[in-house]
Design an enzyme around this catalytic site. Structure first.
Site, PDB file in Angstrom:
ATOM      1  CB  CYS A 178      -0.917  -0.079   1.116  1.00  0.00           C
ATOM      2  SG  CYS A 178      -2.217   1.161   1.251  1.00  0.00           S
ATOM      3  CG  HIS A 179       0.004   4.185  -2.419  1.00  0.00           C
ATOM      4  ND1 HIS A 179      -0.294   3.634  -3.417  1.00  0.00           N
ATOM      5  CD2 HIS A 179      -1.369   4.504  -1.726  1.00  0.00           C
ATOM      6  CE1 HIS A 179      -1.549   3.904  -3.968  1.00  0.00           C
ATOM      7  NE2 HIS A 179      -2.324   4.524  -3.026  1.00  0.00           N
ATOM      8  CE1 TYR A 265     -11.220   1.580   6.926  1.00  0.00           C
ATOM      9  CE2 TYR A 265      -9.361   3.138   7.576  1.00  0.00           C
ATOM     10  CZ  TYR A 265     -10.193   2.424   6.620  1.00  0.00           C
ATOM     11  OH  TYR A 265      -9.829   2.420   5.248  1.00  0.00           O
TER      12      TYR A 265
END
Length: 497
Positions: A178-179, A265
């Protein structure tokens, strides 16, 4: 060891979902920026012959213009593309925008307001249910026809669930990439006025809930108060990252993930429509707009069609003039093949790397890559609040993966019920009905639930829960794909005369 000391590598890299033209082009030029990685074959595979033809023509032009020994092949036959591959890169979205629209719009009827919906929350969980059977098909092919010991580099979301399934059930050597860490570091460098190479940091946690647990500027440790002051003084980030800054103040560490992503989240910021406006910024979708990524993806779904001539023209540029991106893939391959050490943040099975997260969880944490593989830095302990937040998501991810593997619709509903944001908004009865509605709507991409669809339809026919259709003042309506397409066609007609 399978690798030798030859200066020039000669092996095969397969890219699944290569019809994602912009991303595939980026990975391709990144890898070819490493001289030792130019004598390779790129095997492109996708469901769309049209997209494959477009990306192959662009990559062929790059190879020809730079007089490289690189070979590019393209096929809709995935198994053929994987034959003999040493590295397999996946960037697929199962169900496309049609299924993704259900991930956003159906939960919204029940009051679950998502900005992205691709990691956990109701949308991310169903996204995982669609992806995991396909991921396991990839793994079966990798085990059977790829080079022995082949490495699977997964870029597809939901990152943790996909990687969990590939490692635990697919039995393939997998790393998730991921970045988010890089993007968060760029923000911190900007607010602190860091020059090139002056900022050092350690991030640890789980994908999209990774935390900057140690930040050094020129060797000096940066604490919470200095970081808060720098963010609040920044004219743009102080407005765009209000929620992240609030979490920084309360948790003491900064999250890698964007304002809109992070808000999904946690159970505190998106549960009341009248409160959402306090925490989001509407200057761009990523800062918290309801259904923002769906809107953006839908409006730009065919951008590469109009950009194709430009891409083709740019493909004639010398590789040396194309800046290498901050994506991990090319650096991992270079380290494995040449032995030049690379330090990055990778998604792997925990197994004690982070001391206060479960051993079976997929974590995102620092590691070093060399000829011997990816070697994680062990013994990291997260701040308690960060660990608690991560564990809540890990429990949802574990149930979601097991539900996807077994086709257990009751376990799927329990996973959604235990999602922090969903649990802050919905009653159990609402969750059961919402999941039934989502499973029925996405049945064509959920083969493991085929046995449960008829019963779900029957329950929906006699459902008594009234959906809420919440419309917070701060958010935009989530428009259908058809509405957006109609608006674009009308705009074209107006422009034409």
């Amino acid at each position: 060891m399978r690798r030798n000391s030859r200066a020039k590598a000669s092996f095969k890299i397969a890219i699944i979902g290569a019809g994602s033209i912009g991303f595939t082009k980026k990975l391709f030029t990144d890898i070819l920026s490493v001289p030792e990685l130019r004598d390779v074959e790129f095997a492109l595979t996708d469901l769309s012959e049209h997209n494959l033809a477009m990306i192959k023509s662009i990559l062929d032009r790059i190879v020809e213009a730079n007089k490289l020994p690189t070979r590019v092949t393209a096929t809709t036959n995935r198994r053929r593309a994987l034959e003999g591959a040493r590295y397999i890169i996946s960037c697929v979205r199962v169900g496309g925008l049609e299924a993704y629209a259900d991930d956003i719009r159906i939960p919204l009827k029940y009051g679950v307001d998502q900005c992205v919906g691709d990691t956990i929350c109701a949308g991310g969980i169903l996204y995982g249910q669609r992806n995991i059977p396909v991921i396991l098909d990839f793994c079966k092919d990798i085990r059977e026809v790829a080079e022995p010991g082949a490495k699977f580099l997964n870029y597809a979301n939901p990152m943790a669930m996909n990687s969990w399934a590939a490692i635990e059930y697919g039995k393939v050597d997998t790393v998730g990439l991921c970045h988010g860490v890089q993007h968060g570091a760029e923000q911190i460098a900007e607010i602190l006025g860091a020059g090139e190479g002056e900022l050092d940091y350690i991030c640890s946690g789980i994908n999209h809930q990774t935390w900057f647990v140690d930040i050094r500027l020129g060797g000096r440790k940066i604490g919470k108060d200095e970081l808060v002051a720098a963010f609040e003084a920044h004219p743009i980030f102080s407005q765009q990252e209000k929620l992240r800054i609030d979490v920084l103040k309360r948790f003491g560490v900064y999250s890698t993930e964007s304002n809109g992503h992070l808000s999904e989240y946690l159970p505190w910021y998106r549960k009341r429509p009248d409160e959402i406006s306090r925490w989001i910024d509407m200057s761009d979708w990523i800062h918290g707009e309801t259904g923002g990524y769906l809107r953006y993806s839908t409006e730009t779904r065919n951008w590469f069609e109009t950009e194709y001539p430009r891409f083709l023209e740019e493909a004639s540029r010398p590789l040396e003039t194309i800046k290498r991106s901050n994506e991990h893939a090319s650096r991992i391959l270079a380290a494995l093949e040449t032995g030049r050490v690379y330090r990055g943040h990778f998604n792997v099975k925990n197994n004690g790397v982070i001391t206060n997260l479960p051993a079976d969880a997929i974590i995102e944490s620092p590691g070093f890559v060399d000829r011997f593989g990816i070697n994680m830095v062990a013994g990291i302990t997260l701040p308690e609040a960060c660990a608690s937040t991560c564990i809540a998501s890990i429990n949802v991810q574990r149930m979601s993966v097991h539900a996807a593997i077994t086709g257990d619709i009751d376990l799927l509903k329990l996973a959604v019920l235990h999602d922090p944001l969903v649990g802050a908004i919905c009653t159990p009865e609402e969750v059961w009905q919402m999941v039934d509605e989502m499973v029925v709507a996405q049945a064509e991409w959920l083969p493991q639930y085929a046995h449960a669809i008829d019963a779900a339809k029957e329950r929906l026919a006699r459902a008594t829960v009234a959906t809420r259709e919440w419309k917070g003042a701060a958010r935009r309506e989530v428009r259908s794909i058809e509405e957006i397409r109609a608006e674009k066609e009308a705009a074209k007609l107006r422009a034409a005369g």
